[in-house]
Design a protein around this motif. Structure first.
Motif, mmCIF file in Angstrom:
data_model
loop_
_atom_site.group_PDB
_atom_site.id
_atom_site.type_symbol
_atom_site.label_atom_id
_atom_site.label_comp_id
_atom_site.label_asym_id
_atom_site.label_seq_id
_atom_site.Cartn_x
_atom_site.Cartn_y
_atom_site.Cartn_z
ATOM 1 N N LEU A 100 -16.829 -13.569 -29.789
ATOM 2 C CA LEU A 100 -16.633 -12.357 -29.563
ATOM 3 C C LEU A 100 -17.167 -11.465 -30.853
ATOM 4 C CD1 LEU A 100 -15.686 -9.347 -28.053
ATOM 5 C CD2 LEU A 100 -13.418 -9.845 -29.259
ATOM 6 N N ARG A 101 -18.109 -10.804 -30.814
ATOM 7 C CA ARG A 101 -18.339 -9.749 -32.029
ATOM 8 C C ARG A 101 -18.426 -8.413 -31.578
ATOM 9 N NH1 ARG A 101 -23.853 -12.440 -34.413
ATOM 10 N NH2 ARG A 101 -24.427 -12.132 -32.273
ATOM 11 N N GLY A 105 -14.126 -6.180 -35.233
ATOM 12 C CA GLY A 105 -13.642 -7.794 -35.381
ATOM 13 C C GLY A 105 -14.475 -8.479 -34.677
ATOM 14 N N PHE A 106 -14.038 -9.901 -34.579
ATOM 15 C CA PHE A 106 -14.645 -10.980 -34.090
ATOM 16 C C PHE A 106 -13.729 -12.132 -34.056
ATOM 17 C CE2 PHE A 106 -14.958 -11.413 -38.580
ATOM 18 C CZ PHE A 106 -14.435 -12.878 -38.753
ATOM 19 N N VAL A 107 -14.089 -12.940 -32.792
ATOM 20 C CA VAL A 107 -13.393 -14.223 -32.590
ATOM 21 C C VAL A 107 -14.372 -15.349 -32.904
ATOM 22 C CG1 VAL A 107 -11.983 -15.794 -30.971
ATOM 23 C CG2 VAL A 107 -11.804 -13.226 -30.773
ATOM 24 N N GLU A 108 -14.175 -16.175 -33.845
ATOM 25 C CA GLU A 108 -15.085 -17.279 -33.927
ATOM 26 C C GLU A 108 -14.310 -18.751 -33.910
ATOM 27 O OE1 GLU A 108 -17.578 -18.231 -38.365
ATOM 28 O OE2 GLU A 108 -15.521 -17.503 -38.287
ATOM 29 N N GLU A 109 -15.226 -19.524 -33.629
ATOM 30 C CA GLU A 109 -14.762 -21.178 -33.787
ATOM 31 C C GLU A 109 -15.665 -21.832 -34.843
ATOM 32 O OE1 GLU A 109 -16.151 -24.860 -30.934
ATOM 33 O OE2 GLU A 109 -14.431 -23.207 -29.851
ATOM 34 N N LEU A 110 -14.845 -22.711 -35.568
ATOM 35 C CA LEU A 110 -15.224 -23.294 -36.592
ATOM 36 C C LEU A 110 -14.683 -24.738 -36.540
ATOM 37 C CD1 LEU A 110 -13.565 -20.375 -38.072
ATOM 38 C CD2 LEU A 110 -15.342 -20.906 -39.639
ATOM 39 N N ARG A 111 -15.400 -25.666 -37.310
ATOM 40 C CA ARG A 111 -15.117 -27.014 -37.369
ATOM 41 C C ARG A 111 -15.032 -27.534 -38.789
ATOM 42 N NH1 ARG A 111 -19.819 -30.018 -36.254
ATOM 43 N NH2 ARG A 111 -18.440 -31.625 -35.737
ATOM 44 N N TRP A 112 -13.937 -28.025 -39.050
ATOM 45 C CA TRP A 112 -13.407 -28.332 -40.322
ATOM 46 C C TRP A 112 -13.854 -29.980 -40.655
ATOM 47 C CZ3 TRP A 112 -9.043 -26.225 -43.722
ATOM 48 C CH2 TRP A 112 -8.848 -24.918 -43.232
ATOM 49 N N VAL A 126 -10.537 -11.879 -36.368
ATOM 50 C CA VAL A 126 -10.066 -10.919 -37.131
ATOM 51 C C VAL A 126 -10.338 -9.596 -36.757
ATOM 52 C CG1 VAL A 126 -11.264 -10.123 -39.218
ATOM 53 C CG2 VAL A 126 -10.968 -12.600 -38.949
ATOM 54 N N ALA A 127 -9.635 -8.626 -36.861
ATOM 55 C CA ALA A 127 -9.660 -7.251 -36.351
ATOM 56 C C ALA A 127 -9.225 -6.143 -37.437
ATOM 57 C CB ALA A 127 -8.756 -7.220 -35.289
#
Length: 281
Positions: A100-101, A105-112, A126-127
């Motif tokens: 979501l952007r 705000g946004f919703v993000e997927e990350l890889r560690w 994050v909002a």
């Protein structure tokens, strides 16, 4: 403005933060997405990026110095009975996708990723929300899922033998000024009193700005605060304070911190009132 590399957060049409999703950083800084600059509604910057005192401090984000021995914080690694040591153990948080952007705000997927393998998959939400004409709130939630086939654990310099250095988790590097910011909680005054406490909120007040950090879930509020004022201004929420935090295979760790970003120097009552408004159900 949005693209694949960055986006701008807005409150009431005003830009208050830029999120860099794919930064180009040296491996020793543990590359990771971050928010910088973050500003008050009047435009005062309240973050720093790679300041001279700590090049690996990157605005606002999630940074963890020890995930199963891999450094996702940047810089040197604290080694028991040896001290801070340069090691080739740095990981990276890699942007995978935005679910979501929106302007607020946004919703993000990350890889560690470290050592060529994914250790954790993160979902970051994050909002930005307007509170008053002079204050807004940054609502930051991260969920870390162990995607390996075995158990992982999260540590800190404190769990590795350095007292008082339980940093790792949500971290905000604030603006450094000629004088250190005031530090206070609902019932304490000063950096020494706030550091390591499980206060409902902790505030930094500088020249014309105040940041108030609040754990927004019961589990987050059980994590002590990591607070710096004199050496440099920064606040984090400690995932591994006294002992390592286990993350079994397939399990998820979730934390949520809401930060009030205000113009002016708030007093204790003003800070508490804005926290209540920002964290209300």
């Amino acid at each position: 403005m949005m693209n694949n590399e960055s986006l701008v957060l807005r409150v009431a049409g005003r830009p208050v933060g830029r999120y860099i999703a794919r930064p180009e950083l040296a491996p020793t800084l543990s590359p990771r997405p971050y928010l910088h600059p973050v500003t008050t509604l009047a435009g005062t910057a309240v973050t720093e990026l790679s300041p001279a005192d700590h090049l690996h401090h990157l605005g606002v984000g999630v940074a963890v110095p020890d995930v199963e021995g891999h450094n996702f914080w940047g810089g040197r690694t604290f080694v028991r009975d040896q001290g801070p040591t340069e090691l080739d153990n740095h990981g990276a948080q890699r942007h995978a996708a935005f679910q979501l952007r929106d302007p607020d705000g946004f919703v993000e997927e990350l890889r560690w990723v470290a050592g060529g393998a994914e250790l954790l998959r993160e979902r970051r939400t994050v909002a930005a929300t307007e509170l008053t004409d002079t204050a807004w709130a940054l609502d930051f939630t991260f969920s870390l899922t162990n995607t390996t086939s075995g158990p992982l654990s999260i540590g800190s310099p404190a769990t590795n033998g350095r007292p008082g250095a339980a940093y790792g988790g949500f971290f905000w590097r604030a603006r450094k000024e000629a004088e250190p910011p005031a530090v206070f909680t609902a019932d304490t005054e000063g950096e020494d009193a706030a550091h390591g406490t499980r206060a409902g909120w902790v505030a930094l007040a500088g020249t014309g700005w105040t940041l108030v950090f609040a754990g927004a879930t019961d589990r987050t509020r059980r994590d002590p605060w990591f607070v710096r004022g004199a050496e440099y201004p920064g606040v984090g929420s400690s995932l591994a304070h006294e002992e390592r935090l286990p993350v079994p295979a397939g399990e998820t760790v979730v934390r949520r911190v809401v930060t009030v970003v205000a113009d002016g120097r708030l007093d204790r009552a003003e800070a508490a009132a804005l926290v209540r408004k920002a964290v209300s159900p």
